[in-house]
Design a protein around this motif. Structure first.
Motif, PDB file in Angstrom:
ATOM      1  N   GLY A   1      -9.534 -19.131  -6.696  1.00 41.29           N
ATOM      2  CA  GLY A   1      -9.891 -17.991  -5.837  1.00 41.29           C
ATOM      3  C   GLY A   1      -9.123 -16.709  -6.102  1.00 41.29           C
ATOM      4  N   TYR A   2      -8.255 -16.692  -7.101  1.00 41.36           N
ATOM      5  CA  TYR A   2      -7.526 -15.460  -7.431  1.00 41.36           C
ATOM      6  C   TYR A   2      -8.460 -14.463  -8.114  1.00 41.36           C
ATOM      7  CZ  TYR A   2      -3.233 -18.087  -6.555  1.00 41.36           C
ATOM      8  OH  TYR A   2      -2.252 -18.831  -5.983  1.00 41.36           O
ATOM      9  N   ARG A   3      -8.236 -13.187  -7.805  1.00 38.35           N
ATOM     10  CA  ARG A   3      -9.027 -12.139  -8.449  1.00 38.35           C
ATOM     11  C   ARG A   3      -8.611 -12.007  -9.917  1.00 38.35           C
ATOM     12  NH1 ARG A   3      -8.318 -10.308  -3.156  1.00 38.35           N
ATOM     13  NH2 ARG A   3     -10.096  -9.185  -2.262  1.00 38.35           N
ATOM     14  N   ILE A   4      -9.597 -11.807 -10.761  1.00 36.55           N
ATOM     15  CA  ILE A   4      -9.361 -11.546 -12.179  1.00 36.55           C
ATOM     16  C   ILE A   4     -10.109 -10.256 -12.521  1.00 36.55           C
ATOM     17  CG2 ILE A   4      -9.720 -12.333 -14.547  1.00 36.55           C
ATOM     18  CD1 ILE A   4      -7.665 -13.963 -13.127  1.00 36.55           C
ATOM     19  N   TYR A   5      -9.352  -9.214 -12.835  1.00 36.46           N
ATOM     20  CA  TYR A   5      -9.937  -7.902 -13.121  1.00 36.46           C
ATOM     21  C   TYR A   5     -10.268  -7.767 -14.594  1.00 36.46           C
ATOM     22  CZ  TYR A   5      -8.565  -6.432  -8.461  1.00 36.46           C
ATOM     23  OH  TYR A   5      -8.436  -6.324  -7.108  1.00 36.46           O
ATOM     24  N   GLY A   6     -11.277  -6.963 -14.853  1.00 38.62           N
ATOM     25  CA  GLY A   6     -11.687  -6.690 -16.219  1.00 38.62           C
ATOM     26  C   GLY A   6     -10.723  -5.747 -16.916  1.00 38.62           C
ATOM     27  N   PRO A   7     -10.934  -5.528 -18.209  1.00 36.37           N
ATOM     28  CA  PRO A   7     -10.014  -4.720 -19.008  1.00 36.37           C
ATOM     29  C   PRO A   7      -9.973  -3.241 -18.598  1.00 36.37           C
ATOM     30  CG  PRO A   7     -11.954  -5.322 -20.284  1.00 36.37           C
ATOM     31  CD  PRO A   7     -12.036  -6.074 -19.000  1.00 36.37           C
ATOM     32  N   ASP A   8     -10.990  -2.735 -17.909  1.00 42.33           N
ATOM     33  CA  ASP A   8     -11.017  -1.320 -17.529  1.00 42.33           C
ATOM     34  C   ASP A   8     -10.364  -1.040 -16.179  1.00 42.33           C
ATOM     35  OD1 ASP A   8     -12.258  -0.482 -19.813  1.00 42.33           O
ATOM     36  OD2 ASP A   8     -14.277  -0.496 -18.952  1.00 42.33           O
ATOM     37  N   ALA A   9      -9.919  -2.054 -15.460  1.00 37.56           N
ATOM     38  CA  ALA A   9      -9.406  -1.873 -14.100  1.00 37.56           C
ATOM     39  C   ALA A   9      -8.232  -0.895 -14.045  1.00 37.56           C
ATOM     40  CB  ALA A   9      -9.024  -3.215 -13.486  1.00 37.56           C
ATOM     41  N   VAL A  10      -7.272  -1.044 -14.932  1.00 37.64           N
ATOM     42  CA  VAL A  10      -6.101  -0.159 -14.920  1.00 37.64           C
ATOM     43  C   VAL A  10      -6.533   1.273 -15.206  1.00 37.64           C
ATOM     44  CG1 VAL A  10      -3.901   0.379 -16.051  1.00 37.64           C
ATOM     45  CG2 VAL A  10      -4.491  -2.000 -15.523  1.00 37.64           C
ATOM     46  N   ARG A  11      -7.393   1.457 -16.191  1.00 38.44           N
ATOM     47  CA  ARG A  11      -7.876   2.806 -16.529  1.00 38.44           C
ATOM     48  C   ARG A  11      -8.582   3.438 -15.341  1.00 38.44           C
ATOM     49  NH1 ARG A  11     -12.500   4.903 -17.465  1.00 38.44           N
ATOM     50  NH2 ARG A  11     -13.594   2.920 -17.601  1.00 38.44           N
ATOM     51  N   ILE A  12      -9.417   2.671 -14.647  1.00 42.81           N
ATOM     52  CA  ILE A  12     -10.161   3.204 -13.504  1.00 42.81           C
ATOM     53  C   ILE A  12      -9.202   3.604 -12.387  1.00 42.81           C
ATOM     54  CG2 ILE A  12     -11.786   2.608 -11.658  1.00 42.81           C
ATOM     55  CD1 ILE A  12     -13.241   0.834 -13.767  1.00 42.81           C
ATOM     56  N   VAL A  13      -8.229   2.751 -12.084  1.00 43.79           N
ATOM     57  CA  VAL A  13      -7.279   3.062 -11.008  1.00 43.79           C
ATOM     58  C   VAL A  13      -6.459   4.296 -11.363  1.00 43.79           C
ATOM     59  CG1 VAL A  13      -5.279   2.227  -9.703  1.00 43.79           C
ATOM     60  CG2 VAL A  13      -7.202   0.694 -10.169  1.00 43.79           C
ATOM     61  N   ARG A  14      -6.032   4.398 -12.599  1.00 40.36           N
ATOM     62  CA  ARG A  14      -5.287   5.594 -13.023  1.00 40.36           C
ATOM     63  C   ARG A  14      -6.168   6.844 -12.937  1.00 40.36           C
ATOM     64  NH1 ARG A  14      -2.150   3.132 -18.302  1.00 40.36           N
ATOM     65  NH2 ARG A  14      -0.506   2.059 -17.139  1.00 40.36           N
ATOM     66  N   PHE A  15      -7.432   6.722 -13.285  1.00 41.17           N
ATOM     67  CA  PHE A  15      -8.387   7.823 -13.170  1.00 41.17           C
ATOM     68  C   PHE A  15      -8.476   8.270 -11.706  1.00 41.17           C
ATOM     69  CE2 PHE A  15     -12.577   9.524 -12.346  1.00 41.17           C
ATOM     70  CZ  PHE A  15     -12.880  10.308 -13.448  1.00 41.17           C
ATOM     71  N   VAL A  16      -8.624   7.297 -10.806  1.00 39.72           N
ATOM     72  CA  VAL A  16      -8.743   7.601  -9.373  1.00 39.72           C
ATOM     73  C   VAL A  16      -7.481   8.308  -8.881  1.00 39.72           C
ATOM     74  CG1 VAL A  16      -8.912   6.591  -7.058  1.00 39.72           C
ATOM     75  CG2 VAL A  16     -10.375   5.733  -8.898  1.00 39.72           C
ATOM     76  N   LYS A  17      -6.321   7.785  -9.218  1.00 39.31           N
ATOM     77  CA  LYS A  17      -5.065   8.387  -8.759  1.00 39.31           C
ATOM     78  C   LYS A  17      -4.898   9.801  -9.311  1.00 39.31           C
ATOM     79  CE  LYS A  17      -2.906   6.713  -6.241  1.00 39.31           C
ATOM     80  NZ  LYS A  17      -3.115   6.727  -4.784  1.00 39.31           N
ATOM     81  N   ARG A  18      -5.243   9.998 -10.569  1.00 31.98           N
ATOM     82  CA  ARG A  18      -5.116  11.338 -11.168  1.00 31.98           C
ATOM     83  C   ARG A  18      -6.082  12.319 -10.501  1.00 31.98           C
ATOM     84  NH1 ARG A  18      -2.521  15.448 -12.575  1.00 31.98           N
ATOM     85  NH2 ARG A  18      -3.323  16.617 -14.334  1.00 31.98           N
ATOM     86  N   ALA A  19      -7.291  11.866 -10.247  1.00 29.70           N
ATOM     87  CA  ALA A  19      -8.272  12.723  -9.573  1.00 29.70           C
ATOM     88  C   ALA A  19      -7.797  13.075  -8.162  1.00 29.70           C
ATOM     89  CB  ALA A  19      -9.637  12.041  -9.537  1.00 29.70           C
ATOM     90  N   GLN A  20      -7.177  12.113  -7.469  1.00 29.66           N
ATOM     91  CA  GLN A  20      -6.631  12.402  -6.137  1.00 29.66           C
ATOM     92  C   GLN A  20      -5.520  13.445  -6.227  1.00 29.66           C
ATOM     93  OE1 GLN A  20      -5.756   8.281  -4.883  1.00 29.66           O
ATOM     94  NE2 GLN A  20      -6.966   8.738  -3.050  1.00 29.66           N
ATOM     95  N   GLU A  21      -4.653  13.321  -7.235  1.00 28.79           N
ATOM     96  CA  GLU A  21      -3.589  14.308  -7.428  1.00 28.79           C
ATOM     97  C   GLU A  21      -4.162  15.704  -7.610  1.00 28.79           C
ATOM     98  OE1 GLU A  21      -1.324  13.015 -10.786  1.00 28.79           O
ATOM     99  OE2 GLU A  21      -0.549  11.233  -9.756  1.00 28.79           O
ATOM    100  N   LEU A  22      -5.338  15.779  -8.216  1.00 30.38           N
ATOM    101  CA  LEU A  22      -5.982  17.072  -8.447  1.00 30.38           C
ATOM    102  C   LEU A  22      -6.750  17.559  -7.222  1.00 30.38           C
ATOM    103  CD1 LEU A  22      -7.225  16.488 -12.094  1.00 30.38           C
ATOM    104  CD2 LEU A  22      -5.302  17.909 -11.344  1.00 30.38           C
ATOM    105  N   GLY A  23      -6.761  16.758  -6.163  1.00 33.72           N
ATOM    106  CA  GLY A  23      -7.369  17.194  -4.915  1.00 33.72           C
ATOM    107  C   GLY A  23      -8.769  16.680  -4.651  1.00 33.72           C
ATOM    108  N   PHE A  24      -9.271  15.784  -5.478  1.00 31.10           N
ATOM    109  CA  PHE A  24     -10.598  15.230  -5.250  1.00 31.10           C
ATOM    110  C   PHE A  24     -10.528  14.154  -4.175  1.00 31.10           C
ATOM    111  CE2 PHE A  24     -11.103  16.963  -9.518  1.00 31.10           C
ATOM    112  CZ  PHE A  24     -12.342  17.562  -9.436  1.00 31.10           C
ATOM    113  N   THR A  25     -11.546  14.095  -3.333  1.00 31.50           N
ATOM    114  CA  THR A  25     -11.640  13.049  -2.328  1.00 31.50           C
ATOM    115  C   THR A  25     -12.166  11.779  -2.984  1.00 31.50           C
ATOM    116  OG1 THR A  25     -13.935  13.543  -1.741  1.00 31.50           O
ATOM    117  CG2 THR A  25     -12.200  14.782  -0.557  1.00 31.50           C
TER     118      THR A  25
END
Length: 150
Positions: free
Chosen positions: A35-59
């Motif tokens: 039952g443990y979550r297993i993320y795909g290879p793009d998960a880290v890239r997507i999360v970093r994208f989201v965090k960077r976009a938030q830093e730039l002021g995007f909701t």
């Protein structure tokens, strides 16, 4: 990759990953037999994208749109242009506010050597709900510009 590994590599906590899943920012991860979550290879890239976009002021809603566009989105770039134009307008407003704040702080710094009653700080006045902004540059009921003209 397991939850803790993604969180560590992306610089977020595990609750953030689960929240991004619920919001649809991250695809639903697979599960192990236990039952443990297993993320795909793009998960880290997507999360970093989201965090960077938030830093730039995007909701997060805007970031959902950006992620869709990054995945190919619609054939037209109209949605991207519209989002970018909105963000530029918002940034222009923030820049104007920051410039006004800077000018206020410079004005305060210039008056700090004066006696307390002669100091002027429009920034503090604008933040004070009891201050009568119609007094403009009058702090204590006297016109300090009149002193400068004398």
């Amino acid at each position: 990759m397991r939850t803790a590994q993604v969180a560590q590599q992306a610089g977020v906590n595990t609750q953030t990953l689960r929240y991004y899943e619920r919001r649809g920012l991250l695809p639903d991860p697979g599960r192990t037999g236990a039952g443990y979550r297993i993320y795909g290879p793009d998960a880290v890239r997507i999360v970093r994208f989201v965090k960077r976009a938030q830093e730039l002021g995007f909701t997060l809603t805007q970031i959902e749109t950006l992620l869709d566009l990054a995945d190919g989105g619609p054939d037209s770039c109209e949605a991207t242009r519209h989002l970018a134009t909105e963000k530029i307008t918002e940034l222009d407003g923030k820049i104007a506010s920051l410039r006004a704040m800077r000018a206020s702080l410079a004005r305060l710094a210039d008056t700090c050597t004066r006696p307390r009653g002669d100091r002027d700080c429009p920034l503090l006045h604008n933040l004070d709900p009891t201050y009568d902004n119609t007094l403009d540059n009058r702090v204590d009921g006297t016109d300090h510009d009149e002193d400068a003209r004398s």
